[in-house]
Write a protein that holds these residues in place. Sequence first.
Motif, PDB file in Angstrom:
ATOM      1  N   ASP A 101      -2.200  -4.739   0.501  1.00 44.91           N
ATOM      2  CA  ASP A 101      -2.377  -3.927   1.707  1.00 44.91           C
ATOM      3  C   ASP A 101      -1.026  -3.582   2.309  1.00 44.91           C
ATOM      4  O   ASP A 101      -0.016  -4.226   2.009  1.00 44.91           O
ATOM      5  CB  ASP A 101      -3.219  -4.689   2.739  1.00 44.91           C
ATOM      6  N   MET A 102      -1.015  -2.568   3.151  1.00 44.57           N
ATOM      7  CA  MET A 102       0.211  -2.192   3.858  1.00 44.57           C
ATOM      8  C   MET A 102      -0.147  -1.456   5.134  1.00 44.57           C
ATOM      9  O   MET A 102      -1.256  -0.917   5.277  1.00 44.57           O
ATOM     10  CB  MET A 102       1.128  -1.337   2.973  1.00 44.57           C
ATOM     11  N   GLN A 103       0.810  -1.451   6.050  1.00 45.00           N
ATOM     12  CA  GLN A 103       0.627  -0.772   7.326  1.00 45.00           C
ATOM     13  C   GLN A 103       1.991  -0.351   7.844  1.00 45.00           C
ATOM     14  O   GLN A 103       2.978  -1.066   7.683  1.00 45.00           O
ATOM     15  CB  GLN A 103      -0.053  -1.715   8.328  1.00 45.00           C
ATOM     16  N   PHE A 104       2.041   0.822   8.480  1.00 47.41           N
ATOM     17  CA  PHE A 104       3.281   1.305   9.090  1.00 47.41           C
ATOM     18  C   PHE A 104       3.295   0.961  10.575  1.00 47.41           C
ATOM     19  O   PHE A 104       2.245   0.956  11.236  1.00 47.41           O
ATOM     20  CB  PHE A 104       3.423   2.817   8.920  1.00 47.41           C
ATOM     21  N   HIS A 105       4.480   0.679  11.089  1.00 47.11           N
ATOM     22  CA  HIS A 105       4.659   0.460  12.524  1.00 47.11           C
ATOM     23  C   HIS A 105       4.448   1.794  13.245  1.00 47.11           C
ATOM     24  O   HIS A 105       4.799   2.851  12.709  1.00 47.11           O
ATOM     25  CB  HIS A 105       6.061  -0.084  12.780  1.00 47.11           C
ATOM     26  N   PRO A 106       3.898   1.780  14.451  1.00 44.67           N
ATOM     27  CA  PRO A 106       3.669   3.051  15.165  1.00 44.67           C
ATOM     28  C   PRO A 106       4.923   3.880  15.376  1.00 44.67           C
ATOM     29  O   PRO A 106       4.855   5.102  15.448  1.00 44.67           O
ATOM     30  CB  PRO A 106       3.068   2.595  16.504  1.00 44.67           C
ATOM     31  N   ASP A 107       6.083   3.212  15.455  1.00 41.47           N
ATOM     32  CA  ASP A 107       7.328   3.984  15.591  1.00 41.47           C
ATOM     33  C   ASP A 107       7.673   4.720  14.307  1.00 41.47           C
ATOM     34  O   ASP A 107       8.390   5.719  14.336  1.00 41.47           O
ATOM     35  CB  ASP A 107       8.496   3.050  15.941  1.00 41.47           C
ATOM     36  N   GLY A 108       7.209   4.212  13.179  1.00 40.25           N
ATOM     37  CA  GLY A 108       7.522   4.815  11.894  1.00 40.25           C
ATOM     38  C   GLY A 108       8.761   4.255  11.232  1.00 40.25           C
ATOM     39  O   GLY A 108       9.209   4.794  10.213  1.00 40.25           O
ATOM     40  N   SER A 109       9.325   3.181  11.774  1.00 42.00           N
ATOM     41  CA  SER A 109      10.570   2.635  11.231  1.00 42.00           C
ATOM     42  C   SER A 109      10.340   1.479  10.273  1.00 42.00           C
ATOM     43  O   SER A 109      11.251   1.146   9.512  1.00 42.00           O
ATOM     44  CB  SER A 109      11.469   2.149  12.367  1.00 42.00           C
ATOM     45  N   LEU A 110       9.186   0.856  10.318  1.00 40.59           N
ATOM     46  CA  LEU A 110       8.928  -0.322   9.504  1.00 40.59           C
ATOM     47  C   LEU A 110       7.638  -0.147   8.708  1.00 40.59           C
ATOM     48  O   LEU A 110       6.719   0.550   9.147  1.00 40.59           O
ATOM     49  CB  LEU A 110       8.806  -1.582  10.376  1.00 40.59           C
ATOM     50  N   ALA A 111       7.602  -0.801   7.544  1.00 38.52           N
ATOM     51  CA  ALA A 111       6.383  -0.847   6.731  1.00 38.52           C
ATOM     52  C   ALA A 111       6.120  -2.297   6.358  1.00 38.52           C
ATOM     53  O   ALA A 111       7.014  -2.980   5.844  1.00 38.52           O
ATOM     54  CB  ALA A 111       6.528  -0.002   5.467  1.00 38.52           C
ATOM     55  N   ALA A 112       4.929  -2.778   6.636  1.00 41.31           N
ATOM     56  CA  ALA A 112       4.561  -4.155   6.300  1.00 41.31           C
ATOM     57  C   ALA A 112       3.638  -4.133   5.089  1.00 41.31           C
ATOM     58  O   ALA A 112       2.703  -3.338   5.019  1.00 41.31           O
ATOM     59  CB  ALA A 112       3.853  -4.819   7.479  1.00 41.31           C
ATOM     60  N   THR A 113       3.925  -4.991   4.110  1.00 42.91           N
ATOM     61  CA  THR A 113       3.099  -5.076   2.907  1.00 42.91           C
ATOM     62  C   THR A 113       2.635  -6.509   2.723  1.00 42.91           C
ATOM     63  O   THR A 113       3.369  -7.462   2.996  1.00 42.91           O
ATOM     64  CB  THR A 113       3.891  -4.645   1.656  1.00 42.91           C
ATOM     65  N   GLY A 114       1.416  -6.656   2.253  1.00 44.25           N
ATOM     66  CA  GLY A 114       0.850  -7.989   2.007  1.00 44.25           C
ATOM     67  C   GLY A 114       0.359  -8.098   0.585  1.00 44.25           C
ATOM     68  O   GLY A 114      -0.238  -7.168   0.042  1.00 44.25           O
TER      69      GLY A 114
END
Length: 516
Positions: free
Chosen positions: A366-379
Motif C-alpha cells: 500500500d501507499m499514500q501521499f501526504h496532502p502537501d504532496g511532498s512525501l509518499a508513504a509505502t507499506g
Amino acid sequence: NLMSRVGCSRTQMSDDEEAPLVKKTRIFYGSLEEKERERLGREASGSGKDSVKAGIEAGNINISSGESLELEERVTERQSEVLADFERRKRARQITVSTDDAEVKACLRALREPITLFGEGPAERRERLRNILSVVGPDALKKSKKDDEKSKRSQEECQQTWYHEGPTTLKEARLWLARYSLPRAVKRLEDARAHREIPESTRTVRTQELHKTLRNLNNFCSQIGDDRPISFCQFSPNSKMLVTASWSGLCKLWNVPDCTLVRTLRGHNTHVGAICFHPQATLTLEDSDVNMASCAADGSVKLWSLDSDVPVADIEGHSMRVARVAWHPSGRFLGTTCYDNSWRLWDLEAQEEILHQEGHSKGVHDMQFHPDGSLAATGARYSSTYDLELQPGVIQWSGKTPGPLMKPSSPFSYHAATGSGDNTCKVWDLRRRKCIYTIPSHQNLVSSVKFQPNNGHFLLTGAYDNTAKVWTHPGWSPLKTLAGHEGKVMGVDMSPDGQLIATCSYDRTFKLWMSE
C-alpha cells in the motif's frame, strides 16, 4: 607224587627263560632345545598329515579339492573397523569442546546438525558435538565459520547505500513537486495557527458535537456489489459517487446515497486491488478525461474516464501483482506498489515512469501521499518486521509485529497511521520518526486505516473481524463500532463532505453509514 614232580619241572623251565627288559629313564645334561625341535618336526611331518588324511578319508573333514574358506580378510576388516573406532575415540578425547551450552549449540548449528535432541542435556550435547568433530574433523567448524563470515560480509555489502545518476525527467519532476508542495505547506501552517487562535472552549464544543455525531452512526444502505468479494471502495471528490473494485475483475460506479449503479467498468481479467479517483475528478475534469486509475493482480494498471466502460489507456511495466494505486494531490503523478519489492512513480503528462524505488524486502502492499504532496508513504508485507518509507529522503521505522503492513495514512500534518496483522493500529510522529501510540483496535488483521479527510479529527479502521471502528484523534478512544458485515472488511472510506462512511467486505456487499 607225580604232580609235584611236574610242578617242579615247570618252575625250573621258567627260571631258565630270559626275564623281560625294563625301560630305563635316560638322563640328559644340558639344553633339550634341539631334541624338542626334532620331536616337533617328526610330529608335524608324520602324525599331523596322517591324521588330516585319515579324517578326510573317513569323511569327518568336508573340504573338497580346490575350495577354501577365506577367513583372513573378514577378520582383517573387522579388526580395521575396531581400530578405526579406537582412533576416533582417541581423537575425540583430544578435541576441546566449550562448556558454554550456547556456544555448543552455535557450533552444532554451524555444522548443520540439530542443536538439541529430545531428552538431551548439556553434557550429552557436548559429547555429541565432540563425536561429530571426531568424524568430520575440527577444521569443518572453522570452514563453516569462515563461510558464515563471508555470507555476513556479502549481506552487509548488499545493504550498503549506493547512488546513481537519475534521469533529467526525475530532476524536473522533483523541482516541480517542490514548487507545488511548499505553498501548500505554508497554507497548512497558516490554517494551523488560525485554528490555535480559536478559544479552547469553542474547540471543545466542536469536538464534542463531532463525537456525538459519530456515536449516532447507523447503517444507511447495504448493497450487493458483485458476485465476488469487494476489495476496495472510494468516494468521488464531490461526494456524489462511489467506485468499487472486485475480485471478479469488474469495477463499478454507484450513485450515493441511493446506491444505484451508474456504470460497470470492464477491462481487468483477475482480482482488482484498488481503483482511485483523480483528485479533480467530478470537480474540474471533463468526463472524457482520465478520472480514475485501477490495478490488478496480473500487474496491469488501467486508466478510466467517467463516460466509458472501457479503459482509456494502460500503464505497462509491472511483472508482478500491483496491489495499490494512489494519485498525487496534484493529479499529475500516479504511484503504484508492486510485489517485486518496489513502488513506482509515473508522470502522466510526460507519459513515462520517472522513479522506480526499491528498498523493501517484501512485496509493497500500500501507499499514500501526504496532502502537501511532498512525501509518499509505502507499506510492505512482512512476516516479522515492517517499515514505513518516506520519499524523497528515506526514513525507515522498524517494529516487531507479524503479518502484513497495510494502509499507511497521513492526512494530518505530522501523523501517520498504519494497520497490521498483529490486530493493532499504530500512530507515528513524522517529526520524531517513531511510534507514539498503539491502538489495540481489533480482534483480527487490520486491513484499512483512514483519517478524516479534511482535518483528521477522527480515525476510521476496518479489519478482518467483520467490523469497522471510529476512534478519536487525539486520545485514540473508541467512539463507534460499525458492525453488520458477514465477512472480512476489506476497505473503508469517508466522503469528502464528511456525511457518509463506506465499508466494503468479503461478503460481496458495501454499506453506507450515516449519522441520524
